[in-house]
Design a protein around this motif. Structure first.
Motif, short mmCIF file in Angstrom:
data_model
loop_
_atom_site.label_atom_id
_atom_site.label_comp_id
_atom_site.label_asym_id
_atom_site.label_seq_id
_atom_site.Cartn_x
_atom_site.Cartn_y
_atom_site.Cartn_z
N PRO A 171 -35.03 79.53 36.30
CA PRO A 171 -36.37 79.63 36.88
C PRO A 171 -36.38 80.33 38.24
O PRO A 171 -35.36 80.40 38.93
N LYS A 172 -37.55 80.80 38.62
CA LYS A 172 -37.74 81.42 39.94
C LYS A 172 -38.06 80.37 40.99
O LYS A 172 -38.02 80.65 42.19
N TYR A 173 -38.40 79.17 40.54
CA TYR A 173 -38.64 78.07 41.48
C TYR A 173 -38.51 76.75 40.75
O TYR A 173 -38.61 76.68 39.52
N GLY A 185 -33.58 83.16 40.37
CA GLY A 185 -33.58 83.41 38.94
C GLY A 185 -32.20 83.55 38.34
O GLY A 185 -32.06 83.93 37.17
N ARG A 186 -31.15 83.23 39.12
CA ARG A 186 -29.77 83.33 38.62
C ARG A 186 -29.09 81.99 38.49
O ARG A 186 -27.94 81.92 38.05
N GLN A 187 -29.77 80.94 38.89
CA GLN A 187 -29.17 79.60 38.85
C GLN A 187 -29.64 78.84 37.61
O GLN A 187 -30.83 78.80 37.30
N TYR A 188 -28.69 78.25 36.91
CA TYR A 188 -28.96 77.54 35.66
C TYR A 188 -29.49 76.15 36.00
O TYR A 188 -28.79 75.33 36.61
N ALA A 189 -30.71 75.89 35.62
CA ALA A 189 -31.40 74.67 36.06
C ALA A 189 -30.64 73.39 35.68
O ALA A 189 -30.54 72.48 36.52
N PRO A 190 -30.10 73.23 34.46
CA PRO A 190 -29.39 71.99 34.16
C PRO A 190 -28.22 71.71 35.11
O PRO A 190 -27.93 70.55 35.41
N ASP A 191 -27.58 72.78 35.59
CA ASP A 191 -26.49 72.58 36.56
C ASP A 191 -27.04 72.04 37.88
O ASP A 191 -26.41 71.17 38.51
N LEU A 192 -28.20 72.53 38.29
CA LEU A 192 -28.81 72.05 39.53
C LEU A 192 -29.19 70.58 39.41
O LEU A 192 -29.03 69.80 40.35
N PHE A 193 -29.69 70.20 38.23
CA PHE A 193 -30.06 68.79 38.03
C PHE A 193 -28.83 67.89 38.09
O PHE A 193 -28.86 66.80 38.69
N THR A 215 -32.83 65.94 31.40
CA THR A 215 -32.41 67.34 31.32
C THR A 215 -33.23 68.08 30.27
O THR A 215 -33.81 67.45 29.37
N ASN A 216 -33.29 69.40 30.36
CA ASN A 216 -33.98 70.17 29.32
C ASN A 216 -33.03 70.68 28.24
O ASN A 216 -33.45 71.43 27.35
N LEU A 217 -31.78 70.28 28.26
CA LEU A 217 -30.84 70.59 27.19
C LEU A 217 -31.05 69.66 26.01
O LEU A 217 -31.28 68.47 26.21
N PRO A 218 -30.99 70.17 24.74
CA PRO A 218 -30.79 71.55 24.31
C PRO A 218 -32.07 72.20 23.76
O PRO A 218 -32.06 72.80 22.68
N HIS A 219 -33.16 72.07 24.49
CA HIS A 219 -34.44 72.66 24.08
C HIS A 219 -34.31 74.18 23.98
O HIS A 219 -33.52 74.80 24.67
N SER A 220 -35.12 74.79 23.12
CA SER A 220 -35.17 76.24 23.05
C SER A 220 -35.86 76.80 24.30
O SER A 220 -36.66 76.09 24.93
N PRO A 221 -35.56 78.03 24.67
CA PRO A 221 -34.65 78.98 24.02
C PRO A 221 -33.19 78.59 24.24
O PRO A 221 -32.87 77.90 25.20
N SER A 222 -32.34 79.04 23.35
CA SER A 222 -30.92 78.67 23.41
C SER A 222 -30.23 79.56 24.43
O SER A 222 -29.59 80.55 24.10
N VAL A 223 -30.37 79.17 25.69
CA VAL A 223 -29.88 79.96 26.81
C VAL A 223 -28.79 79.19 27.54
O VAL A 223 -28.96 78.00 27.85
N ILE A 224 -27.68 79.85 27.82
CA ILE A 224 -26.57 79.26 28.58
C ILE A 224 -26.00 80.33 29.50
O ILE A 224 -26.16 81.52 29.26
N PRO A 225 -25.33 79.93 30.57
CA PRO A 225 -24.64 80.92 31.40
C PRO A 225 -23.41 81.46 30.64
O PRO A 225 -22.67 80.70 30.04
N GLY A 226 -23.23 82.75 30.67
CA GLY A 226 -22.05 83.32 30.02
C GLY A 226 -22.15 83.28 28.51
O GLY A 226 -23.23 83.30 27.92
#
Length: 533
Positions: A171-173, A185-193, A215-226
């Protein structure tokens, strides 16, 4: 009729990570007023963890959680989709009574109101420190409004307020309490939580704490870092590989939280509850059939068949002995259970029942029936072995009159053989009970309220429980009022105190009383100029 009330029933109512040491021999029961960690996954299916049959996705930490703790085989979410399910979890009401009964795409999504009492408000009244990190799911995105987490009992909040915003993994915020925190926009929100949650555990303190981790895992979209890690080279579609990686990341996040509980020296005095808000999704290329995500149950997210509403539920604490519970429980049982654990009088007229006794093997009250409600779409009721499903006209292939189905879960757990035409009397009986179970919010006011008026701070205590409160004394800061002998259920008392000097100064309202032979204390801080609270 599937939409609108006719009659209503007032229903009375360890996890260890990798290379962690083996737990000591479990004690006989939970400690008094334990710390509580509620972990809520987003769209995790009943069958997506190894302890419930998953074979393609590895979840070693959740599996150990289940092996060391209490696994509920027949646990239900509050709804087959997000917002009403979270409302049920937080407030103890099913979606036939709760404030939020549908997601935004189903029509206008209501917000929580001042009339709602969440488990965080209840525990905070009794002295718990409270925090929420993750997906709240109820708008609007404004500070200071009644549906904001800070107004509904959480001293600290970091995450998404609105429902749709939580679909953005980078997210942007995000919101920290009442302020937007700008991100790149480069930080993965679940990691921040996860980072915020571990900091909260490390912070410590003399009072017990409640940590809500939606947490919002594993809701769509299926997005992960790397890339998808160990699943990157599996012969599956990209969305399925990334979905598996999301579930694995959720599993690792749970392990991290429990490691922090152990490192902080509080695991022995903590109860962890892990569950999901509904069944598995099939969105943006994910195919739950590949993973058998719903286990043996029919349907998935948005369905009121078992696959849409059966969810994992695991309770873990070093104080619990391993066991499997078959008795049905629902997410609206969480609030009365947490109140019971914290020694707080349970609010009256909830749909939920405390399952505390099931954690220790002592037994707990059974529901006469369980209800799920999707306005203008579908409803379901389970009583004992029987499950009735009702579709609105022109929904899910139903004709202009709608459709009713009846299943015997004892012999047909997959809901394949519709017995409605063979058991017409039972169908009528269950439909009447279903109609009676849907209607207005049945609760009564509960807790401490303050109002600044005429140079005074008026402190009001509402007895919204089912038992009288005796020898009640109200106070503001150090000032105290003469004790009143009794406040009956459904009644309130108010006392005015002189307004302390200093604009914007923090004041604390207090109430001390006896309920059921237990001495209790409620407190609520308020800043002058903010009213009512």
């Amino acid at each position: 009729m599937i939409d609108g009330p006719s009659r209503r029933t007032l229903l009375a109512g360890s996890l260890a990570g990798f290379a962690l040491p083996e737990p000591a021999l479990a004690a006989a029961g939970l400690p008094s007023r334990p710390n509580i960690v509620v972990i809520l996954a987003d769209d995790l299916g009943w069958g997506e963890i190894g302890s419930q049959g998953q074979r393609l996705i590895s979840t070693p930490n959740l599996d150990r959680l289940a092996a060391e703790g209490v696994r509920f085989e027949t646990a239900y979410s509050g709804a087959p989709l997000c917002a009403p399910s979270r409302c049920a979890l937080l407030t103890g009401l099913h979606a036939g009574h709760g404030t939020v009964r549908e997601n935004p795409e189903g029509g206008p999504q209501r917000s929580l109101t001042d009339a709602d009492l969440t488990f965080a408000e209840l525990l905070r009244l009794s002295g718990y420190r409270t925090a929420c990190f993750g997906k709240w799911g109820f708008g609007p995105e404004l500070p200071g409004q009644a549906s904001h987490p800070n107004e509904r009992g959480f001293e600290e909040f970091f995450g998404y307020i609105g429902h749709a915003h939580a679909h953005q993994y980078f997210p942007k915020y995000l919101w920290h309490n009442g302020a937007k925190v700008r991100l790149d926009g480069r930080q993965y929100a679940p990691d921040l939580f996860r980072e915020r949650a571990t900091e909260f555990i490390r912070r410590g303190g003399d009072d017990p704490f409640l940590l809500y981790f939606p947490t919002n895992l594993p809701h769509s979209p299926s997005v992960i870092p790397g890339d998808a890690g160990r699943y990157e080279n599996r012969p599956w579609s990209g969305p399925n590989r990334r979905h598996a990686a999301q579930v694995a990341r959720l599993d690792a996040d749970v392990a991290t939280l429990v490691r922090e509980l152990r490192a902080a020296g509080v695991a022995e005095h903590t109860l962890v509850l892990f569950t999901s808000d509904n069944g598995p999704h099939s969105e943006k290329g994910v195919t739950p059939e590949l993973f058998d995500s719903n286990g043996p149950w029919r349907g998935d997210k948005r369905d009121v068949y078992e696959g849409g509403i059966r969810v994992p539920l695991i309770a873990w604490s070093p104080a619990l002995r391993p066991r499997v519970v078959k008795q049905p429980v629902a997410s609206w049982d969480v609030l009365p259970t947490l109140a019971d654990l914290a020694g707080v009088p349970v609010p009256a007229h909830l749909d939920g029942l405390s399952f505390r006794g099931l954690l220790t093997g002592a037994g707990a009250p059974r529901h006469d029936h369980l209800v799920w409600n999707r306005p203008r779409k579908a409803q379901a009721i389970r009583r004992g072995r029987w499950k009735l499903v009702r579709f609105a006209p022109h929904i899910a292939g139903a004709g202009p009159e709608g459709r009713v189905e009846l299943y015997d879960l004892a012999t047909d757990p997959g809901e394949r053989r519709d017995l409605a035409a063979e058991r017409l009397e039972l169908v009528d009986e269950l439909m009447t009970l279903l109609d009676d179970s849907i209607g207005p919010d049945p609760r009564i006011p509960y807790g401490l309220k303050t109002e600044i008026t005429g140079g005074q701070v008026v402190v009001t205590l509402y007895n919204g429980s089912s038992v009288p409160w005796r020898e009640v004394e109200l106070g503001l800061n150090r000032a105290r009022a003469r004790a009143m002998p009794r406040v009956d259920p459904g009644t309130a008392i108010s006392v005015g105190f002189a307004l302390p000097g200093g604009s914007g100064k923090r004041v604390t309202a207090r109430a001390e009383f006896d309920a059921g032979g237990r001495s209790l204390s409620f407190s609520k801080a308020v800043y002058q100029g903010r009213q009512p609270t």
